[in-house]
Write a protein that holds these residues in place. Sequence first.
Motif, PDB file in Angstrom:
ATOM      1  N   LEU A 193       9.022  11.079  -0.285  1.00  0.00           N
ATOM      2  CA  LEU A 193       7.612  10.725  -0.391  1.00  0.00           C
ATOM      3  C   LEU A 193       7.294   9.575   0.552  1.00  0.00           C
ATOM      4  O   LEU A 193       6.255   9.530   1.184  1.00  0.00           O
ATOM      5  N   TRP A 194       8.247   8.663   0.631  1.00  0.00           N
ATOM      6  CA  TRP A 194       8.025   7.514   1.486  1.00  0.00           C
ATOM      7  C   TRP A 194       7.963   7.923   2.950  1.00  0.00           C
ATOM      8  O   TRP A 194       7.144   7.460   3.723  1.00  0.00           O
ATOM      9  N   ALA A 195       8.857   8.825   3.303  1.00  0.00           N
ATOM     10  CA  ALA A 195       8.888   9.282   4.692  1.00  0.00           C
ATOM     11  C   ALA A 195       7.572   9.952   5.072  1.00  0.00           C
ATOM     12  O   ALA A 195       7.175   9.959   6.233  1.00  0.00           O
ATOM     13  N   LYS A 196       6.894  10.486   4.059  1.00  0.00           N
ATOM     14  CA  LYS A 196       5.600  11.102   4.365  1.00  0.00           C
ATOM     15  C   LYS A 196       4.527  10.057   4.606  1.00  0.00           C
ATOM     16  O   LYS A 196       3.593  10.272   5.368  1.00  0.00           O
ATOM     17  N   ALA A 214       0.838  -1.200   0.000  1.00  0.00           N
ATOM     18  CA  ALA A 214       0.000   0.000   0.000  1.00  0.00           C
ATOM     19  C   ALA A 214       0.872   1.248   0.000  1.00  0.00           C
ATOM     20  O   ALA A 214       0.608   2.206  -0.730  1.00  0.00           O
ATOM     21  N   GLN A 215       1.924   1.227   0.783  1.00  0.00           N
ATOM     22  CA  GLN A 215       2.826   2.386   0.836  1.00  0.00           C
ATOM     23  C   GLN A 215       3.488   2.609  -0.522  1.00  0.00           C
ATOM     24  O   GLN A 215       3.565   3.719  -1.026  1.00  0.00           O
ATOM     25  N   GLN A 260      26.910  -3.727  -3.917  1.00  0.00           N
ATOM     26  CA  GLN A 260      27.090  -2.320  -4.268  1.00  0.00           C
ATOM     27  C   GLN A 260      25.788  -1.549  -4.162  1.00  0.00           C
ATOM     28  O   GLN A 260      25.444  -0.730  -4.992  1.00  0.00           O
ATOM     29  N   ALA A 261      25.089  -1.859  -3.105  1.00  0.00           N
ATOM     30  CA  ALA A 261      23.862  -1.109  -2.876  1.00  0.00           C
ATOM     31  C   ALA A 261      24.212   0.367  -2.733  1.00  0.00           C
ATOM     32  O   ALA A 261      25.217   0.715  -2.138  1.00  0.00           O
ATOM     33  N   VAL A 262      23.401   1.171  -3.335  1.00  0.00           N
ATOM     34  CA  VAL A 262      23.637   2.608  -3.206  1.00  0.00           C
ATOM     35  C   VAL A 262      22.411   3.188  -2.540  1.00  0.00           C
ATOM     36  O   VAL A 262      21.297   2.893  -2.915  1.00  0.00           O
ATOM     37  N   SER A 263      22.625   3.968  -1.551  1.00  0.00           N
ATOM     38  CA  SER A 263      21.456   4.466  -0.850  1.00  0.00           C
ATOM     39  C   SER A 263      21.526   5.955  -0.638  1.00  0.00           C
ATOM     40  O   SER A 263      22.573   6.579  -0.730  1.00  0.00           O
ATOM     41  N   ARG A 264      20.383   6.515  -0.386  1.00  0.00           N
ATOM     42  CA  ARG A 264      20.295   7.916  -0.023  1.00  0.00           C
ATOM     43  C   ARG A 264      19.550   8.015   1.286  1.00  0.00           C
ATOM     44  O   ARG A 264      18.565   7.329   1.505  1.00  0.00           O
ATOM     45  N   LYS A 265      20.005   8.902   2.071  1.00  0.00           N
ATOM     46  CA  LYS A 265      19.313   9.115   3.339  1.00  0.00           C
ATOM     47  C   LYS A 265      18.078   9.974   3.106  1.00  0.00           C
ATOM     48  O   LYS A 265      18.022  10.749   2.166  1.00  0.00           O
ATOM     49  N   SER A 266      17.151   9.813   3.987  1.00  0.00           N
ATOM     50  CA  SER A 266      15.940  10.607   3.912  1.00  0.00           C
ATOM     51  C   SER A 266      16.289  12.091   4.021  1.00  0.00           C
ATOM     52  O   SER A 266      17.094  12.498   4.843  1.00  0.00           O
ATOM     53  N   ILE A 278      10.604   5.817   7.841  1.00  0.00           N
ATOM     54  CA  ILE A 278      11.533   5.582   6.739  1.00  0.00           C
ATOM     55  C   ILE A 278      12.624   6.635   6.710  1.00  0.00           C
ATOM     56  O   ILE A 278      12.359   7.830   6.686  1.00  0.00           O
ATOM     57  N   LYS A 279      13.880   6.167   6.710  1.00  0.00           N
ATOM     58  CA  LYS A 279      15.013   7.083   6.722  1.00  0.00           C
ATOM     59  C   LYS A 279      15.836   6.986   5.445  1.00  0.00           C
ATOM     60  O   LYS A 279      16.590   7.891   5.106  1.00  0.00           O
TER      61      LYS A 279
END
Length: 471
Positions: A79-82, A20-21, A102-108, A87-88
Amino acid sequence: MNKDDAATDGTSAAENNQDAQWKAVSNLLRAEIGEAAYQSWLKPMTVRSISDGQVNISVPTRFMRDWIVAHYVDRLCQLWAKQNSEIKSVDVYIKSDRAAPQAVSRKSADSDAAAGGEVSAAVAINKARAEISGPLDQRFTFENFVVGKPNEFAYAAARRVAEASTAQFNPLFLYGGVGLGKTHLMHAIAWHIHKSTPERTVIYLSAEKFMYRFIRALREKNTVDFKDQFRSVDVLMIDDVQFISGKDSTQEEFFHTFNSLVDLGRQIVISSDKSPSDLEGLEERLISRLNCGLVADIHATNYELRLGILQSKAEHLGMKIPPKVLEFLAHKITANVRELEGGLNRVVAHAQLVGREISLEATQDVLHDLLRANDRRVTIEEIQKRVAAHFNIRMSDMHSARRARSVARPRQVAMYLAKQLTARSLPEIGRKFGGRDHTTVMHAVKKVDELRELDTSFAEDVELLRRMLES
Ligand code: ADP
Ligand code: MG
């Protein structure tokens, strides 16, 4: 456990929730980026799991992973954090990477709804600061910052701070609207100092993070360590301080930290979307202290700056983009640089995906939703003015009887545009062009249509004018 298995671990309720999210988030982003980009980038994503405030998403190819990380992950995360305040960060994996090395991530990003493309996590350069640090955005350097009238003062001040070995103006207070380059300049200062004088300690921190750390320190009863951490830096940068205002204890702490750093001759850089005096809920003494340094505001962009930024970004992307497309975008997307970049990225992504060259036509299609928001009614006078300026003839020539090709052709273009863009009848249009007959207008419309078929550069001229007038 590999990421592919992770999804099967959750209960079905959790999975439903997750679905749903994702549905809500992807629909929101879909509305922002348009159908074509949605089909290309969002649709192939699979949400594998959500754990510890981190969303894990897999995509089929490396190219996709890289593109999504560069262009959409920050926004996804916001958007997810909303949807789910826990979610961070959002991580993107390539499907076949079993262990996802090699996961690449971004912080909230900060709760600043419009923020995007920025890494808001605490950032420090010096290894000793690792505890409060995260990565700086690679793209946010002085070299990548395009300077124009609206931002030259802020840029010069930032450079000065970055190049000086002692505190310059304390604090440097950068303020300006959303998406105008405040975070970019702060990261640029950090990068510069990191390269030129790596022994100096720089801490870049969002105000939110600063507050969060302070509140945690209070809870864990080690505010002394907290203070020491900050008091021993050479340069402290706090982004988006508007988030600090109104929070008493944090403000107090900020004030003390601030004072002791200034007394020690350390450099402080602060950014905000408001001027010090406009920051609500800020104590008087803090305001006056902030005003003591240098306040540099970044003004709204102008056409030249927007065009310069687009040219520079296009060059970085290594894409050949017709100047007319860039000019068009610079005319149309005026809100801020972030939106401008977003528009360009969408156009480029679309062209790469469908394997066609970038044209004015395609640009208008791809950015349909964004541009429509800007549409408004035009008058015949505006059309005449624009067309006259474009072809470098006098406005009076729109009404005159002169029949030389050099004025007759632009006049025909203006009549054509008047027919296309206004609800006026042919006789009405004729009257506005020096009392000409409606058959003259009809002839002009036909003529311009013919020429558009025959001459692509003429067609693009007309198209450019049309779009400029619609903006
Ligand atoms: P702010 O922090 O003021 O909201 P950012 O610094 O995050 O804005 O800028 C938004 C985006 O626009 C970033 O991707 C940034 O690189 C870009 N940008 C802003 N100003 C410029 C500029 N003058 N030259 C190049 N890029 C810019
Ligand atoms: Mg910012």
